[in-house]
Design a protein around this motif. Structure first.
Motif, short mmCIF file in Angstrom:
data_model
loop_
_atom_site.label_atom_id
_atom_site.label_comp_id
_atom_site.label_asym_id
_atom_site.label_seq_id
_atom_site.Cartn_x
_atom_site.Cartn_y
_atom_site.Cartn_z
N TRP A 137 7.44 -25.61 70.85
CA TRP A 137 7.96 -25.33 72.19
C TRP A 137 9.30 -24.59 72.09
O TRP A 137 9.53 -23.58 72.77
CB TRP A 137 8.11 -26.66 72.92
N LEU A 138 10.20 -25.08 71.23
CA LEU A 138 11.48 -24.41 71.02
C LEU A 138 11.29 -23.01 70.44
O LEU A 138 12.01 -22.07 70.82
CB LEU A 138 12.35 -25.26 70.08
N THR A 139 10.33 -22.87 69.54
CA THR A 139 10.05 -21.55 68.95
C THR A 139 9.65 -20.54 70.02
O THR A 139 10.08 -19.38 70.00
CB THR A 139 8.93 -21.68 67.89
N ALA A 140 8.81 -20.98 70.97
CA ALA A 140 8.38 -20.08 72.05
C ALA A 140 9.56 -19.65 72.92
O ALA A 140 9.68 -18.47 73.28
CB ALA A 140 7.32 -20.78 72.90
N ILE A 141 10.45 -20.59 73.24
CA ILE A 141 11.60 -20.27 74.08
C ILE A 141 12.54 -19.30 73.37
O ILE A 141 12.96 -18.28 73.94
CB ILE A 141 12.35 -21.55 74.47
N CYS A 142 12.87 -19.60 72.11
CA CYS A 142 13.77 -18.73 71.35
C CYS A 142 13.12 -17.37 71.09
O CYS A 142 13.80 -16.34 71.11
CB CYS A 142 14.16 -19.40 70.04
N GLY A 143 11.80 -17.35 70.85
CA GLY A 143 11.11 -16.08 70.66
C GLY A 143 11.16 -15.22 71.92
O GLY A 143 11.37 -14.00 71.84
N LEU A 144 10.98 -15.86 73.08
CA LEU A 144 11.08 -15.14 74.35
C LEU A 144 12.49 -14.58 74.55
O LEU A 144 12.67 -13.44 75.00
CB LEU A 144 10.71 -16.07 75.50
N ALA A 145 13.51 -15.38 74.19
CA ALA A 145 14.90 -14.93 74.33
C ALA A 145 15.18 -13.74 73.41
O ALA A 145 15.82 -12.76 73.83
CB ALA A 145 15.85 -16.07 74.01
N LEU A 146 14.68 -13.79 72.18
CA LEU A 146 14.89 -12.68 71.25
C LEU A 146 14.19 -11.42 71.71
O LEU A 146 14.74 -10.31 71.61
CB LEU A 146 14.40 -13.07 69.85
N ALA A 166 24.51 -12.33 70.63
CA ALA A 166 23.57 -13.20 71.33
C ALA A 166 22.39 -13.57 70.44
O ALA A 166 21.91 -14.72 70.46
CB ALA A 166 23.07 -12.51 72.61
N ILE A 167 21.90 -12.62 69.65
CA ILE A 167 20.78 -12.89 68.74
C ILE A 167 21.18 -13.92 67.68
O ILE A 167 20.41 -14.85 67.37
CB ILE A 167 20.29 -11.59 68.09
N ILE A 168 22.39 -13.78 67.13
CA ILE A 168 22.88 -14.76 66.15
C ILE A 168 22.96 -16.15 66.78
O ILE A 168 22.58 -17.16 66.15
CB ILE A 168 24.26 -14.33 65.60
N PHE A 169 23.42 -16.22 68.03
CA PHE A 169 23.51 -17.51 68.71
C PHE A 169 22.12 -18.12 68.89
O PHE A 169 21.92 -19.31 68.66
CB PHE A 169 24.20 -17.34 70.06
N VAL A 170 21.15 -17.30 69.34
CA VAL A 170 19.79 -17.81 69.55
C VAL A 170 19.19 -18.32 68.24
O VAL A 170 18.55 -19.39 68.21
CB VAL A 170 18.89 -16.71 70.16
#
Length: 357
Positions: A137-146, A166-170
């Protein structure tokens, strides 16, 4: 260190959610609201008090958001015909009224002792298959953000530096969050929930702001006489924006309660002005800017609490109280420089400004 970064992520996500509501009201529609914390207080108190009575947490959050929206509706119906400065005065007065009611009506809000011992979501110890699902679930959210950041960075080359940060933070959020979810800590579950709600609200606001409805709000911000001449009910659109922004702040209030504590003095006007700082940092009218502004805001406050800065503060002979005031002075100076060099904020556009027209 991992749990500390999880705490930082929840705090930044909560303030980002809170600021998105204010950004809809001010950045998009041009409504000056100095009492935005009132909606957060209503959401926080409603959520924890209802959950203590056995109401399921999701329903309690929705009721809190609904009551915050109702407060926005009541304020809007009586004040949105006022000029901008009068609207700001009324809203800050309402926020203080809500705080004083929470402080004195002990039969309802526990008064100055605050509300304690309330349920918090994700307070369980899941089996490893469930933990792996949460990591997915976290992978999907962070992948969407990236993916969203990548698309955003491709538009202009000037966005490369801020986008890279922002990418480093994600990526850091993903690594720390995945580790916390695997070993499982309750705060990791709360972090996942806060990021999920922030993602849903952000996507929803992006769709609304870029829809015909959102374009009417921007037209009202620039000159409300133009949409009124085209037959649009300006007051009704203002009321909608004010109410939706209040509901979003009410949801942020639930996360504020779960992350911090529910005491009346935790909902002082300073919380509203922190949201204003976040929006000015990120850029007025820019939803992504509100999120990045929240990251910068919390990053600044946490970095200045490190041992390196404590040594500097001791060299300046500052005690703990003076150190807090000094941090506020520094961020004030940063804002002054930002207003001179880039008044639209880091990600904003000059045409999105609503003050000084």
């Amino acid at each position: 260190m991992v749990i500390y970064f999880v705490f930082l992520t929840i705090s930044a996500a909560t303030y980002a959610l809170f600021s998105l509501g204010l950004n809809l009201q001010w950045g998009v529609t041009g409504l000056i609201n100095f009492g935005h914390v009132a909606f957060m207080a209503i959401g926080a108190y409603s959520t924890v008090l209802l959950s203590m009575q056995g109401v399921p947490i999701p329903i309690a959050v929705l009721v809190g958001a609904g009551l915050s929206a109702l407060l926005g509706l009541l304020i809007g119906m009586s004040t949105l015909r006022l000029r901008e400065d009068y609207l700001g005065i009324v809203t800050i007065g309402v926020s203080e009224l809500v705080r004083l009611v929470a402080k004195n009506e002990a039969w309802l809000t526990k008064g100055t002792f605050g509300v304690q011992g309330y349920p918090v979501p994700f307070r369980f110890n899941p089996e490893y298959p469930v933990r792996l699902l949460l990591i997915g679930w976290l992978t999907a959210i962070c992948g969407l953000a990236l993916w969203r950041l990548w698309l955003w960075m491709r538009v202009e080359s000037s966005r490369l530096i801020s986008g890279a940060i922002a990418i480093i933070f994600v990526l850091t959020v993903y690594v720390c969050g995945a580790l916390s979810l695997y070993t499982y800590d309750a705060r990791a579950g709360l972090m996942l929930l806060s990021l999920t709600v922030l993602t849903v609200v952000y996507i929803g606001l992006e769709r609304l702001v870029n829809s015909p409805w959102g374009r009417i709000l921007k037209a009202i911000r620039e000159d409300e006489e133009v949409p009124r001449a085209l037959g649009k009910n300006v007051f009704w659109y203002k009321l909608q924006a004010f109410t939706i922004g209040g509901a979003i702040a009410g949801i942020a209030g639930a996360f504020y309660a779960w992350q911090f504590t529910v005491f009346p003095d935790n909902f002082e006007p300073l919380i509203t002005f922190n949201a204003w700082i976040i929006i000015m940092l990120g850029g007025s009218g820019n939803n992504l800017g509100a999120i990045i502004g929240a990251i910068i805001f919390w990053g600044y406050y946490e970095i200045t609490r490190t041992e390196f800065f404590k040594v500097i503060f001791r060299a300046l002979h500052l005690d703990d109280t003076q150190q807090g005031a000094f941090r506020i002075m520094i961020i004030g100076l940063i804002l002054m420089l930002l207003m001179v060099l880039r008044p639209q904020g880091i990600l904003g556009k000059k045409e999105e400004l609503t003050l000084g027209k």
